[in-house]
Design a protein around this motif. Structure first.
Motif, PDB file in Angstrom:
ATOM      1  N   UNK A  14       0.803  -1.224   0.000  1.00 45.50           N
ATOM      2  CA  UNK A  14       0.000   0.000   0.000  1.00 45.50           C
ATOM      3  C   UNK A  14       0.840   1.279   0.000  1.00 45.50           C
ATOM      4  N   UNK A  15       2.054   1.219   0.542  1.00 40.93           N
ATOM      5  CA  UNK A  15       2.895   2.426   0.545  1.00 40.93           C
ATOM      6  C   UNK A  15       3.332   2.830  -0.856  1.00 40.93           C
ATOM      7  N   UNK A  16       3.234   1.898  -1.819  1.00 40.89           N
ATOM      8  CA  UNK A  16       3.625   2.190  -3.202  1.00 40.89           C
ATOM      9  C   UNK A  16       2.413   2.359  -4.121  1.00 40.89           C
ATOM     10  N   UNK A  17       1.211   2.355  -3.546  1.00 45.43           N
ATOM     11  CA  UNK A  17      -0.014   2.388  -4.335  1.00 45.43           C
ATOM     12  C   UNK A  17      -0.885   3.582  -3.953  1.00 45.43           C
ATOM     13  N   UNK A  18      -1.722   4.065  -4.872  1.00 46.42           N
ATOM     14  CA  UNK A  18      -2.570   5.230  -4.598  1.00 46.42           C
ATOM     15  C   UNK A  18      -3.808   4.872  -3.767  1.00 46.42           C
ATOM     16  N   UNK A  19      -3.586   4.456  -2.528  1.00 47.72           N
ATOM     17  CA  UNK A  19      -4.676   4.137  -1.604  1.00 47.72           C
ATOM     18  C   UNK A  19      -4.409   4.815  -0.265  1.00 47.72           C
ATOM     19  N   UNK A  20      -5.446   4.927   0.544  1.00 47.23           N
ATOM     20  CA  UNK A  20      -5.321   5.472   1.899  1.00 47.23           C
ATOM     21  C   UNK A  20      -5.870   4.459   2.890  1.00 47.23           C
ATOM     22  N   UNK A  21      -5.790   4.786   4.162  1.00 44.93           N
ATOM     23  CA  UNK A  21      -6.324   3.892   5.188  1.00 44.93           C
ATOM     24  C   UNK A  21      -7.841   3.754   5.086  1.00 44.93           C
ATOM     25  N   UNK A  22      -8.479   4.715   4.412  1.00 43.98           N
ATOM     26  CA  UNK A  22      -9.938   4.694   4.274  1.00 43.98           C
ATOM     27  C   UNK A  22     -10.402   3.991   2.991  1.00 43.98           C
ATOM     28  N   UNK A  23      -9.480   3.614   2.140  1.00 42.67           N
ATOM     29  CA  UNK A  23      -9.840   2.948   0.885  1.00 42.67           C
ATOM     30  C   UNK A  23     -10.440   1.565   1.171  1.00 42.67           C
ATOM     31  N   UNK A  24     -11.642   1.270   0.633  1.00 43.19           N
ATOM     32  CA  UNK A  24     -12.273  -0.043   0.861  1.00 43.19           C
ATOM     33  C   UNK A  24     -11.655  -1.105  -0.050  1.00 43.19           C
ATOM     34  N   UNK A  25     -10.683  -1.835   0.458  1.00 40.69           N
ATOM     35  CA  UNK A  25      -9.923  -2.772  -0.375  1.00 40.69           C
ATOM     36  C   UNK A  25     -10.777  -3.974  -0.795  1.00 40.69           C
ATOM     37  N   UNK A  26     -10.870  -4.187  -2.108  1.00 38.49           N
ATOM     38  CA  UNK A  26     -11.560  -5.358  -2.667  1.00 38.49           C
ATOM     39  C   UNK A  26     -10.475  -6.345  -3.095  1.00 38.49           C
ATOM     40  N   UNK A  27     -10.343  -7.423  -2.361  1.00 38.09           N
ATOM     41  CA  UNK A  27      -9.242  -8.360  -2.628  1.00 38.09           C
ATOM     42  C   UNK A  27      -9.700  -9.808  -2.559  1.00 38.09           C
ATOM     43  N   UNK A  28      -9.045 -10.643  -3.346  1.00 41.30           N
ATOM     44  CA  UNK A  28      -9.193 -12.101  -3.270  1.00 41.30           C
ATOM     45  C   UNK A  28      -7.840 -12.713  -2.875  1.00 41.30           C
ATOM     46  N   UNK A  29      -7.007 -11.883  -2.244  1.00 36.81           N
ATOM     47  CA  UNK A  29      -5.655 -12.296  -1.831  1.00 36.81           C
ATOM     48  C   UNK A  29      -4.781 -12.682  -3.023  1.00 36.81           C
ATOM     49  N   UNK A  69      -6.927  -5.855 -11.402  1.00 40.14           N
ATOM     50  CA  UNK A  69      -8.353  -5.739 -11.123  1.00 40.14           C
ATOM     51  C   UNK A  69      -8.636  -5.424  -9.658  1.00 40.14           C
ATOM     52  N   UNK A  70      -7.804  -5.915  -8.742  1.00 42.16           N
ATOM     53  CA  UNK A  70      -8.018  -5.567  -7.336  1.00 42.16           C
ATOM     54  C   UNK A  70      -7.917  -4.059  -7.142  1.00 42.16           C
ATOM     55  N   UNK A  71      -6.987  -3.415  -7.846  1.00 37.41           N
ATOM     56  CA  UNK A  71      -6.837  -1.963  -7.758  1.00 37.41           C
ATOM     57  C   UNK A  71      -7.967  -1.237  -8.489  1.00 37.41           C
ATOM     58  N   UNK A  72      -8.289  -1.681  -9.697  1.00 33.48           N
ATOM     59  CA  UNK A  72      -9.311  -1.002 -10.497  1.00 33.48           C
ATOM     60  C   UNK A  72     -10.671  -1.046  -9.806  1.00 33.48           C
ATOM     61  N   UNK A  73     -11.040  -2.198  -9.282  1.00 32.36           N
ATOM     62  CA  UNK A  73     -12.345  -2.329  -8.634  1.00 32.36           C
ATOM     63  C   UNK A  73     -12.345  -1.641  -7.271  1.00 32.36           C
ATOM     64  N   UNK A  74     -11.232  -1.722  -6.558  1.00 34.86           N
ATOM     65  CA  UNK A  74     -11.120  -1.015  -5.277  1.00 34.86           C
ATOM     66  C   UNK A  74     -11.345   0.479  -5.465  1.00 34.86           C
ATOM     67  N   UNK A  75     -10.695   1.064  -6.453  1.00 33.47           N
ATOM     68  CA  UNK A  75     -10.826   2.503  -6.684  1.00 33.47           C
ATOM     69  C   UNK A  75     -12.210   2.859  -7.238  1.00 33.47           C
ATOM     70  N   UNK A  76     -12.793   1.949  -8.033  1.00 34.97           N
ATOM     71  CA  UNK A  76     -14.146   2.183  -8.540  1.00 34.97           C
ATOM     72  C   UNK A  76     -15.140   2.253  -7.383  1.00 34.97           C
ATOM     73  N   UNK A  77     -15.016   1.312  -6.447  1.00 35.43           N
ATOM     74  CA  UNK A  77     -15.897   1.286  -5.281  1.00 35.43           C
ATOM     75  C   UNK A  77     -15.662   2.518  -4.411  1.00 35.43           C
ATOM     76  N   UNK A  78     -14.392   2.902  -4.243  1.00 39.28           N
ATOM     77  CA  UNK A  78     -14.065   4.087  -3.460  1.00 39.28           C
ATOM     78  C   UNK A  78     -14.724   5.337  -4.061  1.00 39.28           C
ATOM     79  N   UNK A  79     -14.824   5.356  -5.390  1.00 38.25           N
ATOM     80  CA  UNK A  79     -15.428   6.495  -6.077  1.00 38.25           C
ATOM     81  C   UNK A  79     -16.949   6.386  -6.187  1.00 38.25           C
ATOM     82  N   UNK A  80     -17.524   5.311  -5.616  1.00 40.75           N
ATOM     83  CA  UNK A  80     -18.976   5.169  -5.587  1.00 40.75           C
ATOM     84  C   UNK A  80     -19.598   4.468  -6.776  1.00 40.75           C
ATOM     85  N   UNK A  81     -18.788   3.788  -7.592  1.00 46.00           N
ATOM     86  CA  UNK A  81     -19.316   3.101  -8.773  1.00 46.00           C
ATOM     87  C   UNK A  81     -20.250   1.957  -8.384  1.00 46.00           C
ATOM     88  N   UNK A  82     -21.297   1.776  -9.171  1.00 42.32           N
ATOM     89  CA  UNK A  82     -22.245   0.677  -8.965  1.00 42.32           C
ATOM     90  C   UNK A  82     -22.144  -0.362 -10.081  1.00 42.32           C
TER      91      UNK A  82
END
Length: 361
Positions: A14-29, A69-82
């Motif tokens: 996360x320190x190398x990625x455009x996320x914050x502590x509030x970003x809702x991470x969508x992950x499948x590990x 895709x974990x990043x793309x969907x995480x940021x989409x959800x963070x931006x309120x995408x449905x």
């Protein structure tokens, strides 16, 4: 126990990625894929040096697309995408559908009708994506989803989405951490060219942070029937058995050329015959079944070695972008394996086994 549990590449890097502590991470590990030393393959090819295979088929949906895709969907959800949308030759649709399911958003995928491996299509269907098969190729599908996303409340998750590149760059981080430095050569299939772009970005970032001593030569390989970058022109009707890289107008064309030029690498092409040879060689020498498109990296390694481009005692990494079970029809078709049938009788079975034959590899 939770503290030591691997929780995906966003949480790890996360320190190398455009996320914050509030970003809702969508992950499948996703991520944390094996880097396998391929001594048998190197010996068979005749390479005097180290060869490693980065097996991205070990990701949750079976391809490297999960990293982006974990990043793309995480940021989409963070931006309120449905809802999210993509064009795909298969792997992107599977990843988008899986991560969309995890996030609870609608997923639309456009695929070229009749040109997608059934293993990939079945994934997208099971994950619940809404699938639209067009009478056209991937490049036409991509143009359409770009237009749709501009004029509709749907987030585009193809590799033109910069967050995809951010996620995929982590593969380079893992390679450097595993080897203790960057490799000398990085071989990779080139289709839409997002992955070679992403890996080079990762190498550049870790080099700038002094986590590696050099940049690897980026060695990208298109399929000959879809070699737009090599030919320097869009291919309107790309053809190759490697459906994952059957793309005639790469979206990240210029970025791929930048990676090639800044690393003193190359972008070349390999024939379908060379791809199939490498596909079979990986399986028979290393016990690794990757999809045909993945084999373009190993086919490139073989071609580069024959051309004298690889220095002795160097280290090469080949990216295997997708799992071979994505395309079981090709595995059966090209294996040349014979299924020997017999009665359920011990004597008959031993006759078929025939231990008098010389057992060798």
């Amino acid at each position: 126990m939770e503290k030591n549990h691997y929780q995906g590449l966003i949480n790890k890097y996360r320190q190398y990625l455009p996320v914050t502590d509030k970003t809702p991470v969508i992950t499948l590990n996703e991520g944390n894929t094996p880097l396998i030393k391929a001594d048998n393959l190197a010996k068979k090819i005749g390479i005097k040096g180290n060869v490693y295979l980065k097996y991205e088929g070990a990701n949750p949906t079976g391809s490297f697309k999960d990293r982006g895709m974990t990043m793309a969907v995480t940021k989409a959800v963070e931006d309120g995408a449905k809802a999210i949308i993509c064009a795909s030759t298969g792997n992107t649709s599977a990843a988008a559908a899986a991560y969309g399911a995890k996030a609870g958003v609608r997923v639309f995928v456009l695929i070229p009708d009749g040109y997608i491996a059934l293993g990939k299509l079945s994934q997208a269907m099971m994950y619940g994506a809404e699938i639209i098969a067009i009478q056209g190729n991937f490049d036409e599908a991509l143009e359409m989803v770009i237009e749709i996303s501009k004029n509709s409340p749907i987030t585009l998750v193809n590799s033109v989405n910069p967050y995809r590149i951010e996620g995929q760059k982590t593969g380079a981080f893992e390679i450097i951490e595993a080897l203790g430095d960057a490799p000398d050569y990085h071989f990779i299939p080139v289709g839409n060219a997002g992955n070679i772009t992403a890996y080079f970005k990762g190498y550049e970032e870790f080099y700038a942070l002094k986590k590696s001593s050099h940049l690897p030569k980026m060695m990208g390989y298109e399929a000959q029937g879809a070699a737009a970058i090599v030919r320097g022109e869009r291919i309107l009707h790309p053809e190759t058995i490697a459906t994952a890289i059957r793309i005639g107008n790469p979206a990240s064309w210029k970025q791929a050329e930048r990676a090639r030029d800044l690393s003193n690498g190359t972008i070349d092409c390999v024939t379908d015959d060379e791809i199939i040879e490498a596909y079979k060689l990986m399986a028979s020498t290393e016990g690794i079944l990757a999809e045909p498109g993945s084999a373009a990296s190993v086919a490139g390694l073989i071609k580069a070695h024959k051309s004298g481009l690889i220095k002795e005692n160097s280290t090469s990494v080949c990216i295997l972008t997708g799992n071979g079970l994505k395309d079981p029809d090709s595995a059966i078709k090209y294996s040349n394996a014979e299924v020997k049938k017999t009665k359920a009788d011990l004597h008959e079975i031993l006759k078929v086994i025939d231990l008098s034959e010389k057992i060798s590899r």
